[in-house]
Scaffold this motif. Structure first.
Motif, PDB file in Angstrom:
ATOM      1  N   MET A   1       1.095  -1.828  -0.369  1.00  0.00           N
ATOM      2  CA  MET A   1      -0.225   0.198   0.263  1.00  0.00           C
ATOM      3  C   MET A   1       0.718   1.108   0.078  1.00  0.00           C
ATOM      4  SD  MET A   1      -2.588  -1.509   0.094  1.00  0.00           S
ATOM      5  CE  MET A   1      -4.285  -0.185   0.445  1.00  0.00           C
ATOM      6  N   ILE A   2       0.630   1.912  -0.962  1.00  0.00           N
ATOM      7  CA  ILE A   2       1.461   3.169  -0.782  1.00  0.00           C
ATOM      8  C   ILE A   2       0.845   4.205   0.205  1.00  0.00           C
ATOM      9  CG2 ILE A   2       2.284   5.330  -2.270  1.00  0.00           C
ATOM     10  CD1 ILE A   2       3.417   2.111  -3.317  1.00  0.00           C
ATOM     11  N   ARG A   3       1.363   4.496   0.715  1.00  0.00           N
ATOM     12  CA  ARG A   3       0.445   6.090   1.214  1.00  0.00           C
ATOM     13  C   ARG A   3       0.985   7.687   0.627  1.00  0.00           C
ATOM     14  NH1 ARG A   3       4.966   5.417   5.908  1.00  0.00           N
ATOM     15  NH2 ARG A   3       3.658   7.757   7.078  1.00  0.00           N
TER      16      ARG A   3
ATOM     17  N   GLU B   1      -3.917  10.768   5.346  1.00  0.00           N
ATOM     18  CA  GLU B   1      -3.251  10.606   4.986  1.00  0.00           C
ATOM     19  C   GLU B   1      -4.158   9.200   4.258  1.00  0.00           C
ATOM     20  OE1 GLU B   1       1.036   9.101   5.940  1.00  0.00           O
ATOM     21  OE2 GLU B   1       0.232   7.164   6.430  1.00  0.00           O
ATOM     22  N   VAL B   2      -4.176   8.525   3.713  1.00  0.00           N
ATOM     23  CA  VAL B   2      -5.016   7.397   2.847  1.00  0.00           C
ATOM     24  C   VAL B   2      -3.902   6.449   1.867  1.00  0.00           C
ATOM     25  CG1 VAL B   2      -6.515   9.531   2.948  1.00  0.00           C
ATOM     26  CG2 VAL B   2      -5.204   8.763   0.696  1.00  0.00           C
ATOM     27  N   THR B   3      -4.178   5.669   1.930  1.00  0.00           N
ATOM     28  CA  THR B   3      -3.876   4.964   1.427  1.00  0.00           C
ATOM     29  C   THR B   3      -4.621   4.073  -0.255  1.00  0.00           C
ATOM     30  OG1 THR B   3      -4.111   2.796   2.375  1.00  0.00           O
ATOM     31  CG2 THR B   3      -2.406   3.819   2.956  1.00  0.00           C
ATOM     32  N   VAL B   4      -3.475   4.301  -0.720  1.00  0.00           N
ATOM     33  CA  VAL B   4      -4.316   3.608  -2.617  1.00  0.00           C
ATOM     34  C   VAL B   4      -3.013   2.356  -2.849  1.00  0.00           C
ATOM     35  CG1 VAL B   4      -4.794   5.691  -3.186  1.00  0.00           C
ATOM     36  CG2 VAL B   4      -2.358   5.411  -3.734  1.00  0.00           C
ATOM     37  N   ASP B   5      -3.889   1.299  -3.372  1.00  0.00           N
ATOM     38  CA  ASP B   5      -3.150   0.355  -3.555  1.00  0.00           C
ATOM     39  C   ASP B   5      -2.473   0.777  -4.974  1.00  0.00           C
ATOM     40  OD1 ASP B   5      -1.969  -2.666  -3.484  1.00  0.00           O
ATOM     41  OD2 ASP B   5      -4.167  -3.509  -4.458  1.00  0.00           O
ATOM     42  N   ILE B   6      -1.240   0.120  -5.529  1.00  0.00           N
ATOM     43  CA  ILE B   6      -0.658   0.230  -7.282  1.00  0.00           C
ATOM     44  C   ILE B   6      -0.706  -0.709  -7.185  1.00  0.00           C
ATOM     45  CG2 ILE B   6       0.644   1.670  -8.608  1.00  0.00           C
ATOM     46  CD1 ILE B   6      -1.106   3.009  -6.863  1.00  0.00           C
ATOM     47  N   GLN B   7      -0.899  -1.388  -8.210  1.00  0.00           N
ATOM     48  CA  GLN B   7      -0.765  -2.932  -9.650  1.00  0.00           C
ATOM     49  C   GLN B   7       0.421  -1.770 -10.562  1.00  0.00           C
ATOM     50  OE1 GLN B   7      -1.626  -5.818  -8.436  1.00  0.00           O
ATOM     51  NE2 GLN B   7      -3.433  -4.245  -7.032  1.00  0.00           N
ATOM     52  N   GLY B   8       1.888  -2.970 -11.385  1.00  0.00           N
ATOM     53  CA  GLY B   8       2.368  -2.508 -11.745  1.00  0.00           C
ATOM     54  C   GLY B   8       3.564  -1.075 -10.905  1.00  0.00           C
ATOM     55  N   PRO B   9       4.486  -0.788 -11.591  1.00  0.00           N
ATOM     56  CA  PRO B   9       5.121   0.712 -11.021  1.00  0.00           C
ATOM     57  C   PRO B   9       4.594   1.355 -10.084  1.00  0.00           C
ATOM     58  CG  PRO B   9       5.490  -0.022 -14.006  1.00  0.00           C
ATOM     59  CD  PRO B   9       4.299  -0.386 -12.914  1.00  0.00           C
ATOM     60  N   VAL B  10       5.490   1.435  -9.447  1.00  0.00           N
ATOM     61  CA  VAL B  10       4.930   3.107  -8.607  1.00  0.00           C
ATOM     62  C   VAL B  10       5.651   4.303  -9.082  1.00  0.00           C
ATOM     63  CG1 VAL B  10       4.680   3.997  -5.888  1.00  0.00           C
ATOM     64  CG2 VAL B  10       4.749   1.680  -6.315  1.00  0.00           C
TER      65      VAL B  10
END
Length: 98
Positions: free
Chosen positions: A1-3, A19-28
Protein backbone atom coordinates in the motif's frame (compact mmCIF):
# COMPACT_ATOMS: atom_id res chain seq x y z
CA UNK A 1 0.00 0.00 0.00
CA UNK A 2 1.22 3.46 -0.93
CA UNK A 3 0.69 6.25 1.58
CA UNK A 4 -0.47 9.64 0.26
CA UNK A 5 -0.72 12.83 2.32
CA UNK A 6 -3.26 15.33 1.06
CA UNK A 7 -3.56 19.08 1.71
CA UNK A 8 -6.40 20.35 3.87
CA UNK A 9 -8.72 21.44 1.05
CA UNK A 10 -8.51 18.07 -0.72
CA UNK A 11 -9.01 16.15 2.54
CA UNK A 12 -12.18 18.13 3.15
CA UNK A 13 -13.42 17.58 -0.38
CA UNK A 14 -12.87 13.80 -0.19
CA UNK A 15 -13.91 13.53 3.49
CA UNK A 16 -10.71 11.70 4.43
CA UNK A 17 -7.96 12.01 6.99
CA UNK A 18 -4.62 13.65 6.29
CA UNK A 19 -3.18 10.40 4.98
CA UNK A 20 -4.83 7.80 2.75
CA UNK A 21 -3.51 4.59 1.23
CA UNK A 22 -3.87 3.30 -2.30
CA UNK A 23 -3.00 -0.04 -3.86
CA UNK A 24 -0.83 0.14 -6.97
CA UNK A 25 -0.53 -2.59 -9.59
CA UNK A 26 2.71 -2.25 -11.52
CA UNK A 27 5.35 0.47 -11.29
CA UNK A 28 4.89 3.01 -8.51
CA UNK A 29 5.03 6.46 -10.12
CA UNK A 30 3.32 9.78 -9.47
CA UNK A 31 0.99 8.96 -12.37
CA UNK A 32 0.06 5.50 -11.06
CA UNK A 33 -0.50 6.85 -7.54
CA UNK A 34 -2.72 9.68 -8.80
CA UNK A 35 -4.63 7.28 -11.06
CA UNK A 36 -5.33 5.02 -8.07
CA UNK A 37 -6.17 7.98 -5.85
CA UNK A 38 -8.70 9.36 -8.35
CA UNK A 39 -10.21 5.88 -8.85
CA UNK A 40 -10.63 5.45 -5.09
CA UNK A 41 -11.84 9.03 -4.52
CA UNK A 42 -13.56 10.15 -7.76
CA UNK A 43 -14.33 13.57 -6.27
CA UNK A 44 -10.58 14.32 -6.51
CA UNK A 45 -10.51 13.82 -10.30
CA UNK A 46 -9.44 17.11 -11.86
CA UNK A 47 -8.36 18.68 -8.57
CA UNK A 48 -4.73 17.53 -8.60
CA UNK A 49 -4.30 17.21 -12.36
CA UNK A 50 -6.05 18.88 -15.24
CA UNK A 51 -8.80 16.66 -16.72
CA UNK A 52 -7.58 17.02 -20.30
CA UNK A 53 -3.81 17.37 -20.13
CA UNK A 54 -3.20 15.39 -16.92
CA UNK A 55 -0.69 18.11 -15.95
CA UNK A 56 -0.20 18.99 -12.29
CA UNK A 57 -2.36 21.92 -11.14
CA UNK A 58 -0.21 25.07 -10.71
CA UNK A 59 -0.63 25.48 -6.95
CA UNK A 60 0.10 21.88 -6.00
CA UNK A 61 3.49 20.26 -5.49
CA UNK A 62 4.60 16.64 -5.04
CA UNK A 63 7.19 15.64 -2.46
CA UNK A 64 8.68 12.31 -1.40
CA UNK A 65 11.53 11.73 1.03
CA UNK A 66 11.95 15.51 1.38
CA UNK A 67 12.52 15.82 -2.39
CA UNK A 68 10.44 18.03 -4.68
CA UNK A 69 9.17 15.81 -7.50
CA UNK A 70 6.86 18.41 -9.00
CA UNK A 71 8.90 18.93 -12.15
CA UNK A 72 9.99 15.30 -12.61
CA UNK A 73 8.34 13.04 -15.16
CA UNK A 74 5.08 11.65 -13.76
CA UNK A 75 6.29 8.25 -14.99
CA UNK A 76 9.57 8.30 -13.05
CA UNK A 77 9.71 5.63 -10.33
CA UNK A 78 9.07 6.91 -6.82
CA UNK A 79 11.75 6.38 -4.13
CA UNK A 80 11.96 2.93 -2.56
CA UNK A 81 10.87 4.31 0.84
CA UNK A 82 7.53 5.32 -0.75
CA UNK A 83 7.15 1.97 -2.52
CA UNK A 84 7.76 0.13 0.77
CA UNK A 85 5.27 2.34 2.64
CA UNK A 86 7.92 3.86 4.92
CA UNK A 87 7.36 7.38 3.54
CA UNK A 88 4.28 9.00 1.97
CA UNK A 89 3.93 10.78 -1.33
CA UNK A 90 2.98 14.27 -0.18
CA UNK A 91 0.64 16.42 -2.23
CA UNK A 92 1.25 19.91 -0.91
CA UNK A 93 -0.87 22.95 -1.61
CA UNK A 94 1.14 26.09 -2.28
CA UNK A 95 0.61 29.01 0.06
CA UNK A 96 0.59 32.50 -1.42
CA UNK A 97 -0.09 35.82 0.14
CA UNK A 98 1.27 39.18 1.00
Amino acid sequence: MIRVELPFHLRNLAHVDREVTVDIQGPVTVRSVLDALEAQYPVLAGTIRDHGTQQRRPFLRFFACEEDLSHESPDAPLPEAVVLGNEPLVVLGAIAGG
